[in-house]
Design a protein around this motif. Structure first.
Motif, PDB file in Angstrom:
ATOM      1  N   GLU A   1      15.925 -19.400  35.423  1.00  0.00           N
ATOM      2  CA  GLU A   1      14.738 -19.475  34.946  1.00  0.00           C
ATOM      3  C   GLU A   1      14.694 -19.051  33.578  1.00  0.00           C
ATOM      4  O   GLU A   1      15.390 -18.263  33.235  1.00  0.00           O
ATOM      5  N   ARG A   2      13.452 -19.341  32.827  1.00  0.00           N
ATOM      6  CA  ARG A   2      13.073 -18.754  31.472  1.00  0.00           C
ATOM      7  C   ARG A   2      14.553 -19.166  30.716  1.00  0.00           C
ATOM      8  O   ARG A   2      14.874 -18.463  29.770  1.00  0.00           O
ATOM      9  N   HIS A   3      15.344 -19.905  31.045  1.00  0.00           N
ATOM     10  CA  HIS A   3      16.669 -20.230  30.270  1.00  0.00           C
ATOM     11  C   HIS A   3      17.598 -19.210  30.490  1.00  0.00           C
ATOM     12  O   HIS A   3      18.219 -19.302  29.580  1.00  0.00           O
ATOM     13  N   ILE A   4      17.275 -18.400  31.383  1.00  0.00           N
ATOM     14  CA  ILE A   4      18.355 -17.297  31.473  1.00  0.00           C
ATOM     15  C   ILE A   4      19.516 -17.766  32.364  1.00  0.00           C
ATOM     16  O   ILE A   4      19.194 -18.417  33.237  1.00  0.00           O
ATOM     17  N   PRO A   5      20.671 -17.451  31.662  1.00  0.00           N
ATOM     18  CA  PRO A   5      21.888 -18.212  32.617  1.00  0.00           C
ATOM     19  C   PRO A   5      21.927 -17.671  33.993  1.00  0.00           C
ATOM     20  O   PRO A   5      21.720 -16.491  34.097  1.00  0.00           O
ATOM     21  N   PRO A   6      22.346 -18.236  35.100  1.00  0.00           N
ATOM     22  CA  PRO A   6      22.752 -17.639  36.411  1.00  0.00           C
ATOM     23  C   PRO A   6      23.272 -16.544  36.286  1.00  0.00           C
ATOM     24  O   PRO A   6      24.373 -16.188  35.844  1.00  0.00           O
ATOM     25  N   LEU A   7      22.681 -15.438  37.250  1.00  0.00           N
ATOM     26  CA  LEU A   7      23.054 -14.087  37.402  1.00  0.00           C
ATOM     27  C   LEU A   7      23.519 -13.211  36.299  1.00  0.00           C
ATOM     28  O   LEU A   7      24.338 -12.195  36.455  1.00  0.00           O
ATOM     29  N   THR A   8      22.796 -13.469  35.338  1.00  0.00           N
ATOM     30  CA  THR A   8      22.850 -12.683  34.158  1.00  0.00           C
ATOM     31  C   THR A   8      22.132 -11.109  34.554  1.00  0.00           C
ATOM     32  O   THR A   8      23.085 -10.157  34.019  1.00  0.00           O
ATOM     33  N   GLY A   9      21.315 -10.843  35.309  1.00  0.00           N
ATOM     34  CA  GLY A   9      20.888  -9.437  35.824  1.00  0.00           C
ATOM     35  C   GLY A   9      22.159  -8.946  36.371  1.00  0.00           C
ATOM     36  O   GLY A   9      22.299  -7.662  36.308  1.00  0.00           O
ATOM     37  N   TYR A  10      22.731  -9.664  37.381  1.00  0.00           N
ATOM     38  CA  TYR A  10      24.128  -9.093  37.980  1.00  0.00           C
ATOM     39  C   TYR A  10      25.066  -8.633  36.972  1.00  0.00           C
ATOM     40  O   TYR A  10      25.384  -7.469  37.055  1.00  0.00           O
ATOM     41  N   LYS A  11      25.383  -9.435  35.985  1.00  0.00           N
ATOM     42  CA  LYS A  11      26.731  -9.221  35.209  1.00  0.00           C
ATOM     43  C   LYS A  11      25.877  -7.795  34.098  1.00  0.00           C
ATOM     44  O   LYS A  11      26.992  -7.176  33.674  1.00  0.00           O
ATOM     45  N   LEU A  12      24.708  -8.182  33.676  1.00  0.00           N
ATOM     46  CA  LEU A  12      24.257  -7.113  32.984  1.00  0.00           C
ATOM     47  C   LEU A  12      24.358  -5.649  33.752  1.00  0.00           C
ATOM     48  O   LEU A  12      24.768  -4.631  33.101  1.00  0.00           O
ATOM     49  N   GLY A  13      24.045  -5.540  34.995  1.00  0.00           N
ATOM     50  CA  GLY A  13      24.430  -4.429  35.700  1.00  0.00           C
ATOM     51  C   GLY A  13      25.761  -3.866  35.617  1.00  0.00           C
ATOM     52  O   GLY A  13      26.100  -2.740  35.420  1.00  0.00           O
ATOM     53  N   TYR A  14      26.747  -4.805  36.003  1.00  0.00           N
ATOM     54  CA  TYR A  14      28.194  -4.590  35.667  1.00  0.00           C
ATOM     55  C   TYR A  14      28.590  -3.917  34.452  1.00  0.00           C
ATOM     56  O   TYR A  14      29.130  -2.905  34.383  1.00  0.00           O
ATOM     57  N   ASP A  15      27.895  -4.627  33.480  1.00  0.00           N
ATOM     58  CA  ASP A  15      28.342  -4.252  32.038  1.00  0.00           C
ATOM     59  C   ASP A  15      27.630  -2.760  31.764  1.00  0.00           C
ATOM     60  O   ASP A  15      28.638  -2.013  31.113  1.00  0.00           O
ATOM     61  N   ILE A  16      26.677  -2.555  32.251  1.00  0.00           N
ATOM     62  CA  ILE A  16      25.958  -1.158  32.033  1.00  0.00           C
ATOM     63  C   ILE A  16      26.851  -0.233  32.585  1.00  0.00           C
ATOM     64  O   ILE A  16      27.151   0.863  31.983  1.00  0.00           O
ATOM     65  N   VAL A  17      27.173  -0.460  33.848  1.00  0.00           N
ATOM     66  CA  VAL A  17      28.030   0.523  34.859  1.00  0.00           C
ATOM     67  C   VAL A  17      29.327   0.883  34.197  1.00  0.00           C
ATOM     68  O   VAL A  17      29.717   2.123  33.881  1.00  0.00           O
ATOM     69  N   LYS A  18      30.045  -0.385  33.817  1.00  0.00           N
ATOM     70  CA  LYS A  18      31.371  -0.127  33.230  1.00  0.00           C
ATOM     71  C   LYS A  18      31.181   0.513  31.855  1.00  0.00           C
ATOM     72  O   LYS A  18      32.191   1.334  31.542  1.00  0.00           O
ATOM     73  N   THR A  19      30.448   0.090  31.041  1.00  0.00           N
ATOM     74  CA  THR A  19      30.244   0.807  29.638  1.00  0.00           C
ATOM     75  C   THR A  19      30.051   2.184  29.933  1.00  0.00           C
ATOM     76  O   THR A  19      31.056   3.112  29.346  1.00  0.00           O
ATOM     77  N   HIS A  20      29.268   2.435  30.649  1.00  0.00           N
ATOM     78  CA  HIS A  20      28.962   3.962  30.939  1.00  0.00           C
ATOM     79  C   HIS A  20      29.931   4.835  31.298  1.00  0.00           C
ATOM     80  O   HIS A  20      30.537   5.915  30.828  1.00  0.00           O
ATOM     81  N   LEU A  21      30.828   4.225  32.675  1.00  0.00           N
ATOM     82  CA  LEU A  21      31.750   5.030  33.187  1.00  0.00           C
ATOM     83  C   LEU A  21      33.028   5.060  32.387  1.00  0.00           C
ATOM     84  O   LEU A  21      33.876   5.794  32.545  1.00  0.00           O
TER      85      LEU A  21
END
Length: 271
Positions: free
Chosen positions: A219-239
Motif C-alpha cells: 500500500e502507499r506504493h510501498i513494495p511488498p514486505l519492505t518493513g520486513y527487509k528493512l528490519g533485517y538490514d537494520i539488524v545486519k548493519t548493526h551486528l
C-alpha cells in the motif's frame, strides 16, 4: 514442546469419518471464542490445503514427507538455545493455488500466537527449509516471551527487529541459502530511501493493526514486505559492525532502539 501434524487429523477425518470439528479440536480449543467457520476462513487465508474429496491424495502425499520426530528434535534444541517458552507447533500442507505464498514466500508461511505456532508449507519443501520456517516463528515466540510484548503493545520498530533477528538466526544456524526470499530483496540504497522518506517517523507506533501496511507493504506504493527487509538490514548493519559475537539469548533480550546504528541512527534519539 510438541509438533502436531495436522495431516494425521485429516487422515482420521477421511478414514474414520470424524467430523471436522472433532478432527481439528486440538487447534479449535486454543481459541474457543472463534467459530469453526472463522477458524477455517483464517486458515485458508494463511494457506491451508482445503479438506475435501479432491485434495485427499495431496494430504496423504504431504504426510509421507514429514519427519515429525526430527522437527521436534530440532525445535527442542532451539528452545534450549533461546531459553524460550513451551509452545505447541501445528503444521499444515500448503494450498498450491495460493499464489502469493508460493511466489513471495517460497511456498511456506507461519504465524506465531501466544502459546502456539501455525506453519504451512508445500509438499516439496526440503526439510532444512521446514526447519528454517519453524526456527523463524519460534524465535518470534521467544522474543515476545523475553520482551513481554503483545499485539497491542508491540511497536513498528520492534516488529521490524523481530523479523530481522529471526532471519539472522536462520542464517546463523542453517545458512544464508535457507533464509526467506524477502531477506534477499531490495538493495540498501532503496531501503534507505524508504527509511528516510517514511519509516523513521512511524517506528514508535504501537499495535500491529496500526502499521500493518508499513510492515507488509503493498500500500502507499510501498513494495511488498519492505518493513520486513528493512528490519533485517537494520539488524545486519548493526551486528556486522558492532556485536556479531553476541549470543542468541542476549540478542533476544536486546531493546529494539539499540539496533539503530550506522545509516539508521536516529540523530535526535527516540522519545
Amino acid at each position: 514442546m510438541k509438533v502436531h501434524d495436522s495431516s494425521t487429523w485429516v487422515l482420521n477425518h477421511y478414514i474414520k469419518h470424524q467430523s471436522i470439528k472433532k478432527t481439528f479440536a486440538p487447534l479449535l480449543e486454543k481459541r474457543p471464542e472463534k467459530s469453526l467457520d472463522e477458524w477455517f476462513r483464517f486458515l485458508y487465508e494463511q494457506g491451508l490445503l482445503p479438506v475435501e474429496k479432491e485434495t485427499k491424495k495431496a494430504w496423504f502425499d504431504w504426510h509421507k514427507r514429514v519427519n515429525k520426530k526430527e522437527l521436534e528434535r530440532f525445535i527442542k534444541k532451539m528452545k534450549t538455545i533461546f531459553q524460550g517458552p513451551d509452545t505447541d507447533i501445528i503444521i499444515f500442507p500448503l494450498n498450491m493455488k495460493h499464489g502469493i505464498i508460493l511466489e513471495e514466500l517460497d511456498g511456506k508461511n507461519g504465524i506465531a500466537f501466544p502459546g502456539f505456532i501455525l506453519a504451512f508449507w508445500k509438499e516439496t519443501l526440503p526439510e532444512i527449509d521446514q526447519k528454517a520456517l519453524l526456527l523463524h516463528e519460534y524465535h518470534h515466540a521467544s522474543r515476545l516471551f523475553h520482551r513481554g510484548e503483545n499485539e497491542r503493545s508491540i511497536s513498528l520498530l520492534e516488529s521490524m527487529i523481530m523479523e530481522g533477528l529471526a532471519e539472522w538466526e536462520v542464517a546463523n544456524h542453517l545458512g544464508e541459502d535457507h533464509m526467506a526470499p524477502w531477506a534477499k530483496n531490495y538493495d540498501r540504497n532503496m531501503l534507505l530511501v524508504w527509511w528516510k522518506k517514511v519509516y523513521h517517523q512511524y517506528i514508535l507506533l504501537q499495535g500491529r493493526h496500526t502499521y500493518k501496511s508499513l510492515l507488509f507493504g503493498g500500500e502507499r506504493h510501498i513494495p511488498p514486505l519492505t518493513g520486513y527487509k528493512l528490519g533485517y538490514d537494520i539488524v545486519k548493519t548493526h551486528l556486522s559492525n558492532n556485536e556479531a559475537t553476541l549470543d542468541s539469548l542476549t540478542l533476544l533480550k536486546k531493546a529494539p532502539e539499540t539496533f539503530l546504528t550506522g545509516p539508521y541512527k536516529m540523530n535526535e534519539g527516540l522519545h
